[in-house]
Structure formats: structure tokens, C-alpha cells
Design a protein around this motif. Structure first.
Motif, PDB file in Angstrom:
ATOM      1  N   UNK A   1       1.129  -1.106   0.023  1.00 53.23           N
ATOM      2  CA  UNK A   1      -0.056  -0.182  -0.254  1.00 53.23           C
ATOM      3  C   UNK A   1       0.767   1.084   0.183  1.00 53.23           C
ATOM      4  N   UNK A   2       1.595   1.340   0.951  1.00 55.22           N
ATOM      5  CA  UNK A   2       2.513   2.585   0.945  1.00 55.22           C
ATOM      6  C   UNK A   2       3.803   2.154   0.567  1.00 55.22           C
ATOM      7  N   UNK A   3       4.375   1.250   0.679  1.00 54.89           N
ATOM      8  CA  UNK A   3       5.591   0.612   0.222  1.00 54.89           C
ATOM      9  C   UNK A   3       5.594  -0.593  -0.472  1.00 54.89           C
TER      10      UNK A   3
END
Length: 98
Positions: A33-35
Motif C-alpha cells: 500500500x505505502x511501500x
């Protein structure tokens, strides 16, 4: 003899894991999601298996704890019933002797 069988089984399992690792060495991208990260497929597979083992152990441990508590409570009830039965039998025995 049992140690030799365990050794043979262990060697076979190591060989299977080694072949499995070799066959799944291609890189895959995992997006959190973020990484996003890229790592060999075998690392992802082993991580998922270990996570599954940990979760199953936690859920099983909780169930086992509840069952042990229930068994201990039932054993206490049984002991109380047996003590009550023995005392009533002793009273009956005393009454018949009189």
C-alpha cells in the motif's frame, strides 16, 4: 534405528526444500500500500507459511487454555460430588450400625 530414520527423513525434507527454493527463485514485487518491495518468491512463500504457523499456534493455544480451565472446573465439581457421596454413605452406614 529410530535416529537413522529421523536423519533420513530430515535429509529428504532438506532436499525437497532446496529444490523448491531453486524452482521459486524468480523475483516478485509485493505492494504493502505505502511501500513496494521486490524479493524472491521463496522468501514470500516461507514468510507466509511461518505467519500461518504462528497464527494457528496462537489460536490453538487460546482454545487449549480454555479447555484446560473447563477440565479443571469439571474435576473440582466431580471431587465435590464424590466427597458428598462418601459422607452420605458414611452417615447411612452409621445409622444402620445403631
Amino acid at each position: 534405528m529410530k535416529k537413522q530414520i529421523n536423519l533420513i527423513i530430515g535429509v529428504v525434507l532438506v532436499l525437497i526444500i532446496a529444490v523448491f527454493s531453486y524452482l521459486n527463485r524468480q523475483l516478485v514485487t509485493i505492494n504493502f500500500g505505502v511501500v513496494a518491495t521486490t524479493m524472491p518468491l521463496i522468501v514470500v512463500l516461507i514468510a507466509c507459511v511461518l505467519l500461518g504457523i504462528i497464527l494457528a499456534t496462537l489460536f490453538t493455544a487460546n482454545s487449549m487454555r480454555k479447555m484446560r480451565k473447563k477440565i479443571a472446573d469439571q474435576e473440582k465439581r466431580l471431587q465435590a460430588l464424590l466427597r458428598g457421596r462418601r459422607s452420605s454413605e458414611q452417615q447411612t452406614l452409621k445409622e444402620t450400625e445403631s
